[in-house]
Design an enzyme around this catalytic site. Structure first.
Site, PDB file in Angstrom:
ATOM      1  CG  HIS A   1      -2.268  10.832  -8.126  1.00  0.00           C
ATOM      2  ND1 HIS A   1      -1.973  12.302  -8.731  1.00  0.00           N
ATOM      3  CD2 HIS A   1      -0.902  10.062  -7.972  1.00  0.00           C
ATOM      4  CE1 HIS A   1      -0.469  12.357  -8.519  1.00  0.00           C
ATOM      5  NE2 HIS A   1      -0.068  10.982  -8.300  1.00  0.00           N
TER       6      HIS A   1
ATOM      7  CG  ASP B   1       2.580   3.807  -5.391  1.00  0.00           C
ATOM      8  OD1 ASP B   1       3.896   3.365  -5.913  1.00  0.00           O
ATOM      9  OD2 ASP B   1       2.940   4.639  -4.547  1.00  0.00           O
TER      10      ASP B   1
HETATM   11  N1  ACO Z   1     -10.058   4.603  -1.457  1.00  0.00           N
HETATM   12  C1  ACO Z   1     -11.382   4.815  -0.412  1.00  0.00           C
HETATM   13  N2  ACO Z   1     -11.807   6.168  -1.178  1.00  0.00           N
HETATM   14  C2  ACO Z   1     -10.437   7.403  -1.567  1.00  0.00           C
HETATM   15  C3  ACO Z   1      -9.444   6.283  -1.659  1.00  0.00           C
HETATM   16  C4  ACO Z   1      -9.462   5.515  -1.899  1.00  0.00           C
HETATM   17  N3  ACO Z   1      -7.571   4.749  -1.864  1.00  0.00           N
HETATM   18  N4  ACO Z   1      -9.015   7.512  -2.856  1.00  0.00           N
HETATM   19  C5  ACO Z   1      -9.433   8.634  -2.101  1.00  0.00           C
HETATM   20  N5  ACO Z   1     -10.979   8.212  -1.516  1.00  0.00           N
HETATM   21  C6  ACO Z   1     -12.278   9.453  -1.399  1.00  0.00           C
HETATM   22  C7  ACO Z   1     -11.549  10.558  -0.361  1.00  0.00           C
HETATM   23  O1  ACO Z   1     -12.418   9.217   0.772  1.00  0.00           O
HETATM   24  C8  ACO Z   1     -12.611  10.969  -0.402  1.00  0.00           C
HETATM   25  O2  ACO Z   1     -13.956  10.932  -0.345  1.00  0.00           O
HETATM   26  P1  ACO Z   1     -15.190  11.893  -0.366  1.00  0.00           P
HETATM   27  O3  ACO Z   1     -14.950  13.268  -0.575  1.00  0.00           O
HETATM   28  O4  ACO Z   1     -16.444  11.134   0.951  1.00  0.00           O
HETATM   29  O5  ACO Z   1     -14.723  12.587   1.769  1.00  0.00           O
HETATM   30  C9  ACO Z   1     -11.890  11.867  -2.102  1.00  0.00           C
HETATM   31  O6  ACO Z   1     -11.811   9.716  -2.516  1.00  0.00           O
HETATM   32  C10 ACO Z   1     -11.243  12.040  -1.953  1.00  0.00           C
HETATM   33  O7  ACO Z   1     -10.151  11.650  -1.567  1.00  0.00           O
HETATM   34  P2  ACO Z   1      -8.666  12.760  -0.927  1.00  0.00           P
HETATM   35  O8  ACO Z   1      -8.195  12.134   0.370  1.00  0.00           O
HETATM   36  O9  ACO Z   1      -9.875  13.713  -0.503  1.00  0.00           O
HETATM   37  O10 ACO Z   1      -7.960  13.027  -1.786  1.00  0.00           O
HETATM   38  P3  ACO Z   1      -6.251  13.581  -1.957  1.00  0.00           P
HETATM   39  O11 ACO Z   1      -6.847  14.285  -3.852  1.00  0.00           O
HETATM   40  O12 ACO Z   1      -6.234  14.229  -0.426  1.00  0.00           O
HETATM   41  O13 ACO Z   1      -6.109  11.868  -1.820  1.00  0.00           O
HETATM   42  C11 ACO Z   1      -4.769  10.195  -1.795  1.00  0.00           C
HETATM   43  C12 ACO Z   1      -4.997  11.824  -2.996  1.00  0.00           C
HETATM   44  C13 ACO Z   1      -4.359  10.618  -0.911  1.00  0.00           C
HETATM   45  C14 ACO Z   1      -3.742   9.787  -2.948  1.00  0.00           C
HETATM   46  C15 ACO Z   1      -5.544   9.639  -2.086  1.00  0.00           C
HETATM   47  O14 ACO Z   1      -6.630   9.217  -2.975  1.00  0.00           O
HETATM   48  C16 ACO Z   1      -5.822   7.661  -1.094  1.00  0.00           C
HETATM   49  O15 ACO Z   1      -5.294   7.938  -0.011  1.00  0.00           O
HETATM   50  N6  ACO Z   1      -5.101   6.861  -1.922  1.00  0.00           N
HETATM   51  C17 ACO Z   1      -4.469   5.433  -1.293  1.00  0.00           C
HETATM   52  C18 ACO Z   1      -3.116   5.579  -1.195  1.00  0.00           C
HETATM   53  C19 ACO Z   1      -2.388   6.098  -2.338  1.00  0.00           C
HETATM   54  O16 ACO Z   1      -2.288   5.179  -3.450  1.00  0.00           O
HETATM   55  N7  ACO Z   1      -1.547   6.988  -2.192  1.00  0.00           N
HETATM   56  C20 ACO Z   1      -0.231   6.498  -3.851  1.00  0.00           C
HETATM   57  C21 ACO Z   1      -0.819   7.756  -4.561  1.00  0.00           C
HETATM   58  S1  ACO Z   1       0.630   8.038  -5.681  1.00  0.00           S
HETATM   59  C22 ACO Z   1       1.678   8.117  -5.502  1.00  0.00           C
HETATM   60  O17 ACO Z   1       2.182   9.060  -4.364  1.00  0.00           O
HETATM   61  C23 ACO Z   1       2.596   7.810  -6.489  1.00  0.00           C
END
Ligand code: ACO
Length: 434
Positions: A311, A369
């Site tokens: 998140h 979720d």
């Molecule tokens: N699985 C594996 N790796 C992940 C995940 C994941 N679910 N989420 C983040 N990471 C990793 C990224 O690859 C990144 O790695 P790096 O630093 O080596 O590049 C690091 O963790 C940081 O992730 P970001 O995408 O930069 O974080 P951001 O805050 O931009 O994204 C997000 C948050 C979009 C929710 C992300 O965690 C994600 O895509 N999760 C899966 C989708 C999801 O469940 N979304 C629902 C959010 S809640 C809602 O909207 C109600």
């Protein structure tokens, strides 16, 4: 109205040997905020912040998240207390008006919502224009936008009375719009709302009744859905809410703004994640495949992510996910589905991911979720309805935030700036010479 800011000092920024003073505000809770709104005028520089990771776009009194400690407050009340003690319409009143209603206020509000739940009959014919296999989010987005074509008497954003009517219409009609999108996709006749049912029960009735047979409401399931709605009701300045604010900042009518919010919510990184999380659990299938998928999620060359994990704000366990996990067990118990294979995969996956150094270091925890898809599937909703249900619940948050923005005297049209890296001196070449 402007919320008075508590200025506690100055922050300083030095650019080309010139020093600029910026007001520093202390919020009621959370990190201090540096006011850079005059920086461009003073220093002729912009700030750069893709994804708004360090930027507050407004001051607000609605929702507070402490992402480090897993705290979520609506108008100062803990989400756990609200889910335990209030119902969705009580929480809606709280979000819209700032305080919990007394008995009379609640009855009046419930009455107003109940008696706004029907759609203009002409609107029901709107659905026939969509392809039979259209995604219900596409239909929902279109029909909400079309509300502004039917309810002209509540589109004057400068009239508080019209704002209130539009807010109530949106909260009241959203379940009807969503249920009709569902019925349309099944090729079944629309089921009209019933005024003697509660908000969640009525929605289930409109989704699962037939003209030939009423759906028997199971209180445990209707209460669970009501909790799912409370948990999704607002989440401060997330992508869809910021979209609603940005759309509304130009003076667009509330129905158009909420349609913009629905569009933004649809993406898999936001509201589409519950559908994506369930797809992922189905793809994993059995617990012995988990290791393979964890490996994929950790591989930076593989686009696969664990859906329902991570998140932008929560860097600890999402408090909504904890409640969702409990509700998930209640629902599966009520339906004698304790042995649901997807629940087993979800619980095992959660356990393994929470112990894995990759997820620990990156502070990736289950989000709201992760379990909601299992609940919604058990209640009988198909996957493509999950995000629609999220939109239904979030409508009250969007409209509360929109209302707060309109009533804020500091509100201006939202207009981000950019760091331009494109060409500047291209010579025009005639078409035939290119
Ligand atoms: N699985 C594996 N790796 C992940 C995940 C994941 N679910 N989420 C983040 N990471 C990793 C990224 O690859 C990144 O790695 P790096 O630093 O080596 O590049 C690091 O963790 C940081 O992730 P970001 O995408 O930069 O974080 P951001 O805050 O931009 O994204 C997000 C948050 C979009 C929710 C992300 O965690 C994600 O895509 N999760 C899966 C989708 C999801 O469940 N979304 C629902 C959010 S809640 C809602 O909207 C109600």
């Amino acid at each position: 109205m402007t919320t008075k800011k508590n200025e506690i000092g100055k922050a300083f920024i030095e650019i080309d040997n010139a020093k600029y003073e910026l007001p520093l505000y202390k919020p009621n809770v959370g990190p201090n905020v540096v006011d850079i709104s005059k920086l461009y005028a003073q220093a002729n520089v912009f700030t750069y912040d893709p994804g708004f990771t360090s930027t507050a776009n407004c001051s607000s009194t609605i929702t507070y998240i402490d992402g480090e400690n897993g705290i979520l407050l609506y108008r100062g009340y803990k989400i756990e207390d609200l889910v335990e003690n209030a119902d969705f319409l009580e929480v809606s009143y709280l979000l819209l008006n700032g305080e919990l209603p007394n008995i009379k206020e609640k009855n009046d509000f419930v009455n107003a919502i109940t008696y706004h739940s029907m759609l203009h009959e002409q609107m029901t014919r709107f659905y026939a224009g969509f392809r039979r296999d259209a995604h219900p989010m596409a239909i929902t987005c279109g029909v909400i936008g079309a509300l502004s074509a039917f309810y002209h008497d509540s589109t004057d954003i400068n009239d508080p009375q019209q704002r209130m009517i539009a807010s109530r219409r949106l909260i009241a009609k959203m379940p009807t719009i969503a249920a009709m999108a569902y019925k349309y996709s099944l090729g079944q006749p629309f089921v009209y709302p019933k005024n003697d049912l509660g908000y969640a029960s009525n929605f289930m009735h409109m989704c699962f009744s037939f003209p030939t047979e009423d759906y028997k409401i199971n209180k445990i399931l209707a209460d669970a859905l009501d909790k799912v709605f409370i948990l999704h009701a607002d989440h401060e300045q997330n992508a869809s809410t910021s979209t609603v604010r940005l759309a509304g900042s130009s003076g667009a009518n509330p129905f158009a703004c909420i349609a913009a919010g629905v569009a933004s919510l649809w993406g898999p990184a936001h509201g589409g994640a519950n559908e994506a999380a369930l797809n992922m659990l189905e793809e994993i299938g059995t617990a012995d495949n988990i290791t393979k998928y964890i490996k994929k999620a950790k591989d930076s060359n593989d686009p696969f992510r664990l859906m329902g994990f991570g998140h932008r704000v929560y860097k600890s366990y999402d408090p909504r996910a904890k409640i969702m996990q409990k509700t998930c067990h209640e629902v599966l118990d009520a339906l004698s589905l304790r042995d649901d294979p997807l629940l087993k995969v979800a619980m095992e996956l959660e356990k393994i991911a929470l112990e894995d150094p990759y997820f620990i270091e990156k502070k990736l925890y289950p989000n709201v979720d992760f379990y909601s898809g299992i609940i919604l599937r058990a209640l009988g909703f198909p996957k493509d309805m999950f995000t629609v249900l999220f939109a239904l619940a979030r409508t009250v948050g969007w409209i509360s935030q929109w209302k707060e923005m309109i009533e804020d005297s500091e509100q201006r049209i939202g207009r981000p700036r950019q760091l331009y890296m494109g060409n500047v001196d291209k010579k025009f070449i005639n078409l035939e010479d290119r």
